[in-house]
Design a protein around this motif. Structure first.
Motif, PDB file in Angstrom:
ATOM      1  N   THR A 165     -19.176  15.561 -21.430  1.00 31.83           N
ATOM      2  CA  THR A 165     -19.934  15.670 -20.333  1.00 31.83           C
ATOM      3  C   THR A 165     -19.376  14.783 -18.995  1.00 31.83           C
ATOM      4  OG1 THR A 165     -21.237  13.386 -20.708  1.00 31.83           O
ATOM      5  CG2 THR A 165     -22.253  15.714 -21.592  1.00 31.83           C
ATOM      6  N   GLU A 166     -20.462  14.926 -18.325  1.00 31.39           N
ATOM      7  CA  GLU A 166     -19.547  14.005 -17.175  1.00 31.39           C
ATOM      8  C   GLU A 166     -19.138  12.626 -17.127  1.00 31.39           C
ATOM      9  OE1 GLU A 166     -20.360  12.751 -12.325  1.00 31.39           O
ATOM     10  OE2 GLU A 166     -21.342  14.570 -13.003  1.00 31.39           O
ATOM     11  N   ARG A 167     -20.496  11.897 -18.142  1.00 25.35           N
ATOM     12  CA  ARG A 167     -20.474  10.640 -18.688  1.00 25.35           C
ATOM     13  C   ARG A 167     -18.728  10.400 -19.162  1.00 25.35           C
ATOM     14  NH1 ARG A 167     -20.987   7.090 -15.277  1.00 25.35           N
ATOM     15  NH2 ARG A 167     -23.454   6.957 -15.323  1.00 25.35           N
ATOM     16  N   GLU A 168     -18.862  11.303 -20.653  1.00 22.28           N
ATOM     17  CA  GLU A 168     -17.872  10.682 -21.202  1.00 22.28           C
ATOM     18  C   GLU A 168     -16.112  10.767 -20.521  1.00 22.28           C
ATOM     19  OE1 GLU A 168     -20.735  13.061 -25.227  1.00 22.28           O
ATOM     20  OE2 GLU A 168     -18.979  14.201 -24.019  1.00 22.28           O
ATOM     21  N   LEU A 169     -16.645  11.493 -19.648  1.00 20.01           N
ATOM     22  CA  LEU A 169     -15.261  11.596 -18.732  1.00 20.01           C
ATOM     23  C   LEU A 169     -14.528  10.655 -18.719  1.00 20.01           C
ATOM     24  CD1 LEU A 169     -15.392  15.733 -17.619  1.00 20.01           C
ATOM     25  CD2 LEU A 169     -13.319  14.535 -19.697  1.00 20.01           C
ATOM     26  N   ASP A 170     -15.723   9.793 -18.211  1.00 20.71           N
ATOM     27  CA  ASP A 170     -15.807   8.887 -17.035  1.00 20.71           C
ATOM     28  C   ASP A 170     -15.081   7.821 -17.539  1.00 20.71           C
ATOM     29  OD1 ASP A 170     -17.041   9.399 -14.539  1.00 20.71           O
ATOM     30  OD2 ASP A 170     -18.450   8.865 -14.806  1.00 20.71           O
ATOM     31  N   VAL A 171     -15.831   8.003 -19.262  1.00 12.21           N
ATOM     32  CA  VAL A 171     -15.647   6.996 -20.952  1.00 12.21           C
ATOM     33  C   VAL A 171     -14.214   6.854 -20.662  1.00 12.21           C
ATOM     34  CG1 VAL A 171     -16.016   5.842 -23.052  1.00 12.21           C
ATOM     35  CG2 VAL A 171     -17.598   6.296 -21.285  1.00 12.21           C
ATOM     36  N   LEU A 172     -14.079   8.732 -21.111  1.00  7.59           N
ATOM     37  CA  LEU A 172     -12.490   8.633 -21.894  1.00  7.59           C
ATOM     38  C   LEU A 172     -11.105   8.193 -21.151  1.00  7.59           C
ATOM     39  CD1 LEU A 172     -10.248  10.284 -23.432  1.00  7.59           C
ATOM     40  CD2 LEU A 172     -11.499  12.152 -22.451  1.00  7.59           C
ATOM     41  N   LYS A 173     -11.609   8.481 -19.124  1.00  4.42           N
ATOM     42  CA  LYS A 173     -10.914   8.090 -18.019  1.00  4.42           C
ATOM     43  C   LYS A 173     -10.470   6.307 -18.152  1.00  4.42           C
ATOM     44  CE  LYS A 173     -10.433   8.498 -13.709  1.00  4.42           C
ATOM     45  NZ  LYS A 173     -10.029   6.618 -13.004  1.00  4.42           N
ATOM     46  N   GLY A 174     -11.614   5.712 -18.071  1.00  5.92           N
ATOM     47  CA  GLY A 174     -11.409   4.451 -19.089  1.00  5.92           C
ATOM     48  C   GLY A 174     -10.646   3.875 -19.959  1.00  5.92           C
ATOM     49  N   ILE A 175     -10.793   4.393 -20.921  1.00  5.46           N
ATOM     50  CA  ILE A 175      -9.868   4.160 -22.442  1.00  5.46           C
ATOM     51  C   ILE A 175      -8.594   4.262 -22.210  1.00  5.46           C
ATOM     52  CG2 ILE A 175     -10.067   5.035 -24.322  1.00  5.46           C
ATOM     53  CD1 ILE A 175     -12.722   5.434 -24.725  1.00  5.46           C
ATOM     54  N   ALA A 176      -8.157   5.160 -21.385  1.00  7.18           N
ATOM     55  CA  ALA A 176      -7.137   5.650 -21.311  1.00  7.18           C
ATOM     56  C   ALA A 176      -6.266   4.728 -20.014  1.00  7.18           C
ATOM     57  CB  ALA A 176      -6.768   6.639 -20.082  1.00  7.18           C
ATOM     58  N   GLU A 177      -7.074   3.844 -19.475  1.00  5.34           N
ATOM     59  CA  GLU A 177      -6.609   2.771 -18.363  1.00  5.34           C
ATOM     60  C   GLU A 177      -6.716   1.909 -19.364  1.00  5.34           C
ATOM     61  OE1 GLU A 177     -10.041   3.831 -15.939  1.00  5.34           O
ATOM     62  OE2 GLU A 177      -8.525   5.208 -14.150  1.00  5.34           O
ATOM     63  N   GLY A 178      -6.958   1.969 -19.982  1.00  5.88           N
ATOM     64  CA  GLY A 178      -6.589   0.155 -20.654  1.00  5.88           C
ATOM     65  C   GLY A 178      -8.477  -1.361 -20.758  1.00  5.88           C
ATOM     66  N   LYS A 179      -9.523  -0.342 -20.391  1.00  3.44           N
ATOM     67  CA  LYS A 179      -9.777  -1.161 -20.410  1.00  3.44           C
ATOM     68  C   LYS A 179     -11.141  -1.378 -21.695  1.00  3.44           C
ATOM     69  CE  LYS A 179     -10.913   0.645 -14.769  1.00  3.44           C
ATOM     70  NZ  LYS A 179     -11.599   1.383 -14.573  1.00  3.44           N
ATOM     71  N   ALA A 180     -11.266  -2.364 -21.493  1.00  2.73           N
ATOM     72  CA  ALA A 180     -12.885  -2.595 -22.457  1.00  2.73           C
ATOM     73  C   ALA A 180     -14.027  -1.844 -22.671  1.00  2.73           C
ATOM     74  CB  ALA A 180     -12.731  -3.626 -23.322  1.00  2.73           C
ATOM     75  N   ASN A 181     -14.982  -1.514 -23.666  1.00  2.00           N
ATOM     76  CA  ASN A 181     -16.111  -0.998 -23.696  1.00  2.00           C
ATOM     77  C   ASN A 181     -16.366  -1.788 -22.565  1.00  2.00           C
ATOM     78  OD1 ASN A 181     -15.271   0.459 -25.121  1.00  2.00           O
ATOM     79  ND2 ASN A 181     -16.949  -0.125 -26.840  1.00  2.00           N
ATOM     80  N   LYS A 182     -16.647  -3.309 -22.679  1.00  2.00           N
ATOM     81  CA  LYS A 182     -17.602  -4.004 -21.689  1.00  2.00           C
ATOM     82  C   LYS A 182     -16.475  -4.056 -19.637  1.00  2.00           C
ATOM     83  CE  LYS A 182     -18.679  -9.474 -20.273  1.00  2.00           C
ATOM     84  NZ  LYS A 182     -18.544 -10.380 -20.760  1.00  2.00           N
ATOM     85  N   ALA A 183     -16.238  -3.410 -19.891  1.00  2.00           N
ATOM     86  CA  ALA A 183     -14.993  -3.640 -18.221  1.00  2.00           C
ATOM     87  C   ALA A 183     -15.692  -2.259 -17.523  1.00  2.00           C
ATOM     88  CB  ALA A 183     -14.255  -3.443 -17.773  1.00  2.00           C
ATOM     89  N   ILE A 184     -15.422  -1.305 -18.862  1.00  2.00           N
ATOM     90  CA  ILE A 184     -16.208   0.354 -18.415  1.00  2.00           C
ATOM     91  C   ILE A 184     -17.857   0.454 -18.248  1.00  2.00           C
ATOM     92  CG2 ILE A 184     -16.797   2.641 -19.825  1.00  2.00           C
ATOM     93  CD1 ILE A 184     -14.159   1.891 -20.962  1.00  2.00           C
ATOM     94  N   ALA A 185     -18.760  -0.763 -18.782  1.00  2.00           N
ATOM     95  CA  ALA A 185     -19.721  -0.487 -18.812  1.00  2.00           C
ATOM     96  C   ALA A 185     -19.620  -1.132 -17.435  1.00  2.00           C
ATOM     97  CB  ALA A 185     -20.354  -1.583 -20.071  1.00  2.00           C
ATOM     98  N   SER A 186     -19.213  -2.583 -17.161  1.00  2.00           N
ATOM     99  CA  SER A 186     -19.613  -2.647 -15.731  1.00  2.00           C
ATOM    100  C   SER A 186     -19.253  -1.786 -15.026  1.00  2.00           C
ATOM    101  CB  SER A 186     -18.626  -4.313 -15.777  1.00  2.00           C
ATOM    102  OG  SER A 186     -19.002  -4.684 -14.218  1.00  2.00           O
TER     103      SER A 186
END
Length: 234
Positions: A165-186
């Motif tokens: 989904t679009e949101r899952e792609l956003d989360v995947l992008k955040g993970i690949a950029e080295g961001k922790a879950n808290k940073a992705i959420a923010s």
């Protein structure tokens, strides 16, 4: 372009038993597949077919969650069987298990309605990862397969092979950029638990994978470039 690399950590999602039909013209191959899958608690082999027509009829009879098809079968090959199954049943997931490793066969399988493509040298963990991925709505391709033939703009399987989904792609992008879950959420304006839920569903579709493997997938999908991978989130 390659897809999931038979990640051994993935498991079939813990839910009701998945009903599976196996179709291959060699009884020994069917026996081997059944023996592997019967070791998994929530997989139920409901029928076996020796040709494409039998696979279609057994799919009508049992309404399985997944049909595993060989390509080269007598009377009606796997590609023809897949087209017939797909025309009658949009919910049934189709997973090819073939000896053919070139992109032309993979593209033909995708065009026939396949949700996944495995080579017959796949290990048990790779097979269960594939089943988990296609059952969760993703697209799975075995290792060592070049998918250059699928790289056209109108091919959804090439641009988003795991049906994220679009949101899952956003989360995947955040993970690949080295961001922790808290940073992705923010960054996305959602809760940390929501990020964790998206991440878990994404991993189920992809078939598992650690941060490095998820980053590689993000690069293949064009979500990030190679300069964005210096730091990986845990």
């Amino acid at each position: 372009m390659t897809f999931n690399r038979d990640v051994p950590t993935a498991q079939v999602p813990p839910r009701k038993s998945l009903r599976i039909v196996i179709a291959d013209d060699h009884a020994l191959v069917r026996d081997g597949i059944r023996a592997r899958l019967e070791m998994i608690d929530n997989l139920d082999i409901v029928a076996e077919a020796s040709d494409g027509f039998e696979a279609v009829n057994l799919t009508r009879l049992h309404n399985p969650d997944i049909v595993m098809l060989d390509i080269s079968m007598p009377n009606c090959n796997g590609l023809e069987a897949a087209r017939m199954i797909r025309s009658e049943n949009s919910k049934c997931r189709i997973l090819f298990l073939s000896m053919h490793d070139n992109a032309e066969y993979v593209k033909a399988a995708v065009d026939a309605g396949a949700n996944g493509y495995l080579l017959k040298d796949v290990c048990t963990s790779g097979m269960t990862s594939a089943i988990a991925s296609v059952a969760a709505g993703g697209f799975y391709v075995s290792k060592n397969i070049s998918l250059d033939a699928l790289k056209d703009d109108g091919d959804k399987a090439a641009s988003n092979p795991y049906n994220l989904t679009e949101r899952e792609l956003d989360v995947l992008k955040g993970i690949a950029e080295g961001k922790a879950n808290k940073a992705i959420a923010s960054e996305l304006g959602i809760g940390v638990r929501t990020v964790e839920s998206h991440r878990q569903r994404m991993r189920e579709k992809i078939g598992g994978g650690n941060a490095a493997q998820l980053t590689h997938i993000a690069m293949e999908m064009g979500l990030i470039n190679s300069g964005s991978t210096d730091k990986l989130a845990p």
